[in-house]
Design an enzyme around this catalytic site. Structure first.
Site, short mmCIF file in Angstrom:
data_model
loop_
_atom_site.label_atom_id
_atom_site.label_comp_id
_atom_site.label_asym_id
_atom_site.label_seq_id
_atom_site.Cartn_x
_atom_site.Cartn_y
_atom_site.Cartn_z
N LYS A 1 -12.69 9.88 32.64
CA LYS A 1 -12.32 9.51 31.27
C LYS A 1 -10.86 9.84 30.96
CE LYS A 1 -15.64 11.95 29.40
NZ LYS A 1 -16.47 12.28 30.56
N THR A 2 -10.44 11.05 31.28
CA THR A 2 -9.09 11.46 30.91
C THR A 2 -8.05 10.64 31.65
OG1 THR A 2 -9.78 13.72 30.39
CG2 THR A 2 -7.47 13.40 30.91
N GLU B 1 -11.14 9.34 24.19
CA GLU B 1 -12.23 9.55 25.15
C GLU B 1 -13.55 9.58 24.39
OE1 GLU B 1 -11.79 12.68 28.01
OE2 GLU B 1 -9.62 12.46 28.05
#
Length: 458
Positions: A122-123, A166
């Protein structure tokens, strides 16, 4: 549920304001004209920055911090009903919102809210699309789950229709969001202290996919098992990405040069095949980049801006982050704390110049360690030598009868070079004595193991 009115700047209190996500939300609301205050257990650069920008900050959390003039109380999943501030806010009848509920309401204030989800990655993908939007001068508002060098922190306040965040599945928090564009990178077992099993997790992601409206999009990894179960009966457009032509977006001709930089051809609908390069190592990051391109295309970003942003992308903090060199060996830090992430990071080292790979791994939470004990062992066999240190408990107190030494013992039984050392300073001494020139040392985990990397390079 209490509704935030962005034309009515009320008093908002953040319980845990120093967290990487909460601090970003607080700063965005400060910029919008809200009166913001909050508390955290300890002072940090984030709390100092918020204080300088007008937030009222309490170091230490107690019921006296909560007064009748607070209009809404915001808290995270780590705060429970016996927390003194939560109890006081509840007794005063102050409306309450979880961090996710507040974030979801903020997303409704933008025409193009974007949410990046998945068990892992995600990051990185949020950082990639952030850089792409910045390179194309879209002036986005950004909330990243790590520190991104391009924006000098974990958030950026823009003044356009673009809002990027996110979307974490833990406690079903992402079900409070209102994305127009959603990305689902992968779906695997994790957070089993909350979810019952993989089917429960898949059900949560299916509900998340259904949040995108009929004029929106869900960009999903087409190689997720039974992916049609996730995308069934949703209203939005569905775009898939994957490793081959069975997906809408896929790479071909992948190769790595002597510096670990990847080169590949991107194949996609409505575009001729194009060559891309990526300086962050690993095949998993190529897949992350493919997902980011699919999203950028939906947002009508010029491909030249997308290609340039990805070629210059350095990654975010704690994602295969180069920290320095010591005695001729290279020190890298990585946030990997799930077996799939560990496997991806250690596989990426094959394309990175080195002689021997050392991995210092700090398991994250007893629940995850117990659930994936054998999977951790399997993933760590990809390192030439592994040093295990004690489990980072995070939100947990029950050890569940498991320890980091269990992983080390299993690695040793498999004939792998493995050591269990609980004390960080002893690990540093061991490394300085045993790591040789041209070795690659990776500190790995979601806890404070990064401190070892920092101390070594100092």
């Amino acid at each position: 549920m209490y509704q935030i009115d962005f034309n009515n700047h009320v008093n908002i209190y953040f319980c845990g304001i120093g967290g990487i996500s909460m601090s970003g939300l607080a700063e965005i609301l400060l910029d919008a004209g809200f009166n913001v205050s909050g508390s955290d257990r300890q002072q940090s650069e984030l709390t100092d920055y918020l204080s300088k920008n007008g937030a009222g900050i309490f170091i230490g959390q107690c019921e006296e911090n909560i007064t009748k003039d607070v209009d809404v109380f915001v808290y995270t999943a780590a705060i429970h009903s016996d927390h003194p501030e939560y109890k006081k806010a509840s007794s005063l009848g102050i409306p309450m919102l979880t961090r996710a509920e507040l974030l979801g309401q903020m997303m409704r204030n933008y025409k193009l809210p974007i949410a990046i989800s998945g068990t892992h990655g995600k990051t990185t993908v949020t950082s990639m699309i952030s850089d792409i939007l910045l390179k194309s001068e879209k002036d986005p508002t950004l909330l990243v789950g790590g520190m991104l060098e391009t924006i000098g922190g974990n958030y950026r306040i823009g003044h356009s229709d673009y809002f990027v965040t996110e979307a974490c599945e833990y406690t079903n928090s992402f079900l409070s969001f209102f994305p127009k564009a959603s990305v689902i990178l992968n779906i695997e077992e994790d957070h089993l202290d909350f979810f019952k099993d993989l089917d429960d997790i898949r059900s949560s992601f299916h509900r998340f996919a259904k949040l995108s409206p009929d004029n929106g999009v869900v960009i999903i990894n087409g190689e997720i098992e039974n992916v049609d179960e996730i995308t069934k009966d949703i209203d939005s457009k569905v775009i898939t990405f994957g490793s081959d032509s069975r997906s809408d977006y896929y790479p071909s001709g992948i190769h790595f040069d002597g510096n670990g930089i990847s080169h590949f051809t991107l194949n996609s609908p409505n575009h001729e095949p194009e060559d891309f390069s990526l300086r962050v190592p690993g095949s998993h990051n190529i897949m992350n980049a493919v997902a980011a391109v699919a999203l950028a295309d939906f947002l009508c970003v010029d491909r030249r801006s997308t290609k340039k942003a990805l070629s210059e992308f350095k990654g975010s903090k704690r994602r295969f982050e180069f920290r320095g060199q010591v005695n001729g060996f290279t020190v890298v830090d990585d946030y990997a704390h799930h077996p799939s992430e560990i496997k991806a990071t250690l596989t990426a080292t094959k394309d990175y110049p080195h002689k021997k790979v050392w991995c210092i791994f700090q398991p994250h939470t007893y629940t995850r360690t117990k659930a994936f004990l054998d999977e951790f062992v399997e993933a760590l066999t990809l390192a030439d030598a592994t040093i295990l240190t004690d489990i980072y408990a995070a939100r947990e107190t029950d050890t569940l009868g498991v320890s980091a030494k269990d992983i080390s013992d299993k690695l040793t039984a498999l004939g792998k070079e493995s050591y269990y050392i609980s004390d960080f300073s002893e690990i540093e001494k061991f490394v300085l004595k045993n790591c040789s020139q041209n070795d690659l040392l990776i500190t790995m985990g979601a806890g404070n193991v990064v401190n070892i990397a920092d101390n070594l390079v100092k």
